[in-house]
Enzyme design. Structure first.
Site, short mmCIF file in Angstrom:
data_model
loop_
_atom_site.label_atom_id
_atom_site.label_comp_id
_atom_site.label_asym_id
_atom_site.label_seq_id
_atom_site.Cartn_x
_atom_site.Cartn_y
_atom_site.Cartn_z
N ILE A 82 0.77 -1.03 0.16
CA ILE A 82 -0.09 0.01 0.12
C ILE A 82 0.98 1.01 0.18
O ILE A 82 1.79 1.26 0.81
CB ILE A 82 -0.98 0.02 1.27
CG1 ILE A 82 -1.78 -1.24 1.35
CG2 ILE A 82 -1.97 1.34 1.36
CD1 ILE A 82 -2.68 -1.47 0.11
N LYS A 83 0.56 2.16 -1.06
CA LYS A 83 1.37 3.31 -1.16
C LYS A 83 0.52 4.42 -0.54
O LYS A 83 -0.76 4.65 -0.84
CB LYS A 83 1.50 3.61 -2.65
CG LYS A 83 2.86 4.25 -2.89
CD LYS A 83 3.05 4.48 -4.51
CE LYS A 83 4.55 4.70 -4.87
NZ LYS A 83 4.30 5.17 -6.36
N VAL A 84 1.22 5.23 0.49
CA VAL A 84 0.38 6.42 1.01
C VAL A 84 1.50 7.73 0.92
O VAL A 84 2.68 7.43 0.84
CB VAL A 84 0.30 6.27 2.50
CG1 VAL A 84 -0.59 4.83 2.73
CG2 VAL A 84 1.66 5.73 3.46
#
Ligand code: E4P
Length: 217
Positions: A82-84
């Protein structure tokens, strides 16, 4: 050093994966837009092409919605990362997700102080954007060196994923500094294979071999 392909183009990923030299893939909303594909569908296809992490970015800016989006993305495949974004809500989300055992890539990092925060939030990867840093008159590689120094000082496990790579020199410099990974467009990765002297050398050897009138098979 890990090599990630920075693309959402299936054909490019297949071609690179066939070399056995690609360790994962990174995407972002702009790359998804460029691909013209459905985000979930294309991410699923990419995840099947590599065993390594495939970064898929949340769109929301608030923690609660980021968590909801992350939960949808995590269902796509085991290897989704997951890219945040590097914001307060992004790091809050990073902390919550890594506590649950998910992989998280904290993106849009432009300072060593931000990278320090990403490590404190337990990020799996931090993505400093060297090309965009350079484009704006800053020294992208100095940023990588500073992050390496800080992470080594405290034995942080967060991996430095050099992003926004524009050319081979970025990759070489990142390797000299000891960055853990780079993500680059397929054309930049494929450019690493080529050298004019390799091509000329093959040409010369083949010409001489033809004169021997032999064959190996
Ligand atoms: C990283 O994960 C990003 O997708 C990417 O490297 C951004 O690069 P750009 O500056 O070429 O858009």
């Amino acid at each position: 050093m890990k090599f990630f392909a920075d693309t959402a183009e299936i054909a490019d990923i297949q071609r690179l994966a066939a070399t056995g030299l690609i360790d994962g893939v990174t995407t972002n909303p702009s790359l998804i837009n460029k691909s013209g594909r459905d985000f979930i569908e294309v991410t699923k296809e990419i995840c099947a092409l590599t065993d390594g992490p495939v970064s898929a970015e949340v769109i929301a800016l608030d923690h609660a919605t980021m968590m909801k989006e992350a939960n949808v993305l995590r269902k796509i495949a085991e290897n989704v990362c997951i890219k945040v974004p590097l914001t307060i809500d992004g790091l809050k989300t990073c902390k919550a997700l890594t506590d649950e055992g998910a992989m998280v890539n904290v993106t849009l990092c432009f300072s060593a102080a931000q990278a320090l925060l990403a490590a404190k939030a337990g990020a799996t990867f931090v993505s400093p954007f060297v090309g965009r840093h350079d484009d704006n008159g800053f020294d992208g590689m100095q940023l990588i060196a500073d992050i390496r120094l800080i992470y080594d000082n405290y034995d942080y496990n967060t991996q430095i994923l050099v992003a926004s790579v524009r050319h081979a020199i970025h990759i070489l410099e990142a390797a000299k500094i000891g960055a853990d990974a780079i993500t680059a467009p397929p054309a930049v990765i494929e450019g690493l294979f080529r050298h004019i002297l390799t091509e000329k050398g093959i040409e010369g050897f083949l010409a001489d071999w033809a004169k021997t009138d032999q064959s190996i098979l």
